[in-house]
Design a protein around this motif. Structure first.
Motif, PDB file in Angstrom:
ATOM      1  N   ALA A 158       0.823  -1.200   0.000  1.00 40.42           N
ATOM      2  CA  ALA A 158       0.000   0.000   0.000  1.00 40.42           C
ATOM      3  C   ALA A 158       0.862   1.256   0.000  1.00 40.42           C
ATOM      4  O   ALA A 158       0.545   2.243  -0.683  1.00 40.42           O
ATOM      5  CB  ALA A 158      -0.924  -0.007   1.224  1.00 40.42           C
ATOM      6  N   HIS A 191      -5.644  -1.113  -4.152  1.00 39.66           N
ATOM      7  CA  HIS A 191      -5.635  -0.323  -2.931  1.00 39.66           C
ATOM      8  C   HIS A 191      -6.651   0.806  -2.955  1.00 39.66           C
ATOM      9  O   HIS A 191      -7.076   1.285  -1.894  1.00 39.66           O
ATOM     10  CB  HIS A 191      -4.230   0.244  -2.684  1.00 39.66           C
ATOM     11  N   ASN A 194      -9.816   0.725  -0.860  1.00 42.81           N
ATOM     12  CA  ASN A 194      -9.742   1.035   0.562  1.00 42.81           C
ATOM     13  C   ASN A 194     -10.041   2.524   0.718  1.00 42.81           C
ATOM     14  O   ASN A 194      -9.258   3.366   0.277  1.00 42.81           O
ATOM     15  CB  ASN A 194      -8.339   0.690   1.090  1.00 42.81           C
ATOM     16  N   TRP A 197      -7.315   4.725   2.294  1.00 42.24           N
ATOM     17  CA  TRP A 197      -6.135   4.866   1.437  1.00 42.24           C
ATOM     18  C   TRP A 197      -6.376   5.928   0.370  1.00 42.24           C
ATOM     19  O   TRP A 197      -5.562   6.813   0.161  1.00 42.24           O
ATOM     20  CB  TRP A 197      -5.809   3.522   0.792  1.00 42.24           C
ATOM     21  N   VAL A 221     -11.036  -5.220  -1.464  1.00 44.31           N
ATOM     22  CA  VAL A 221      -9.619  -4.900  -1.272  1.00 44.31           C
ATOM     23  C   VAL A 221      -8.710  -6.105  -1.468  1.00 44.31           C
ATOM     24  O   VAL A 221      -7.480  -5.966  -1.521  1.00 44.31           O
ATOM     25  CB  VAL A 221      -9.371  -4.294   0.126  1.00 44.31           C
TER      26      VAL A 221
END
Length: 328
Positions: A158, A191, A194, A197, A221
């Motif tokens: 990430a 990612h 998310n 994020w 995810v």
């Protein structure tokens, strides 16, 4: 998932779905006269099965949106006219048709090279490959293009992808700024699904042209790897872990420059079977959002395969519109 294996091959052969059409009350499709808080647009992907089979084309899409569904704002998908994206005569014709219809071109959803690639050379090339979509969107009078931060084959942690995404996205935002075009990101793959994020990406880029397009249905995810890097491969994958949809939408709405109201399946009362639209629109209203809500019905792809319980494209679009209208 095995039943989906032959899907794209069937599409390529122009197969006609023979599945059961769910019988829902006619009132679900009736045109509403209620004044809405948000403008409603129609995403081209809502008719994906017709574009994949060649039964529909982009030039005719705006008229279909307005005349058949009563929607005068449209959102395009790059894959359905990628071969025409630099064709000046095509873009001129499309703009002329929308102007004549009184239809507004809102955005182009771009699925192209990965601007968050960990390889700098590939990332730089990907950013520049998006310039043509900005140019086309400008000709059409769109306010933005939607991009992805990641891809089906994305690798990296990430943190690694964040760093790459910040660099690639910032560079593309500079080009967007030069052309007065917003560059917005959907929670679409990897990612970016998310919410925290993606929200942090927006905080860090801190750019007036940056923003997100929260999609109600894209919070997986952790997904199995596709066997092939195309839509068939993606449809045959399985979601192993989902991010909390309602938390994700709440985290993304402060940066939203649009909303993608994703639907797949409806119950007998016209409600989406996996998404509480009343709860979602309560979050949207509390955020102070005043932009466009886009209809993106995906169940038509399953309907074409003959999968039970999914509506046709037309029925699904009308049912989604009705659901939005009663949820706001």
């Amino acid at each position: 998932m095995k039943n989906r294996r032959k899907f794209i091959k069937q599409l390529g052969l122009g197969a006609v779905g023979t599945g059961l059409i769910t019988a829902l009350p006619e009132s679900l499709y009736a045109k509403s006269t209620t004044a809405l808080k948000y403008d409603i647009s129609l995403a081209q992907f809502s008719l994906a099965s017709e574009f994949f089979t060649g039964k529909h084309n982009t030039l005719e899409f705006p008229a279909r949106a307005k005349n058949e569904f009563g929607i005068d704002i449209v959102e395009y998908v790059s894959m359905f006219f990628a071969d025409k994206i630099t064709d000046a005569s095509f873009l001129k014709e499309l703009k002329m048709r929308t102007d004549d219809l009184g239809v507004t071109n809102n955005l182009i959803m771009v699925d192209d090279e990965n601007i968050a690639d960990l390889d700098k050379a590939k990332r730089d090339h990907a950013v520049e490959s998006h310039y043509k979509f900005v140019d086309a969107a400008k000709v059409l009078g769109c306010t933005s293009i939607r991009v992805n931060l990641g891809s089906l084959e994305q690798t990296g942690t990430a943190e690694e992808v964040r760093d790459a995404a910040l660099e690639g996205y910032s560079k593309l935002l500079e080009f967007g700024d030069q052309n007065e075009m917003d560059i917005i990101v959907e929670n679409h793959v990897g990612h970016s699904c998310n919410g925290k994020w993606l929200a942090n990406i927006m905080k860090e880029v801190n750019h007036k042209r940056a923003g997100v397009l929260p999609d109600f249905g894209n919070f997986c995810v952790n997904r199995t790897k596709p066997e092939t890097m195309d839509i068939e491969g993606f449809m045959n994958t399985k979601c192993l872990e989902k991010y909390d949809m309602y938390l994700g939408i709440e985290e993304l709405m402060p940066y939203a420059k649009g909303v993608s109201a994703k639907t797949h399946k409806f119950d007998a009362n016209g409600n989406e079977t996996e998404i509480d639209f009343n709860r979602v629109f309560d979050i949207i209203e509390k955020s102070g959002f005043n932009g466009v809500v886009g209809i993106e019905y995906e169940g038509g792809l399953m309907h074409l395969q003959g999968m039970e319980g999914y509506l046709s494209n037309e029925e699904g679009i009308r049912a989604t519109k009705k659901l939005i209208e009663k949820s706001v």
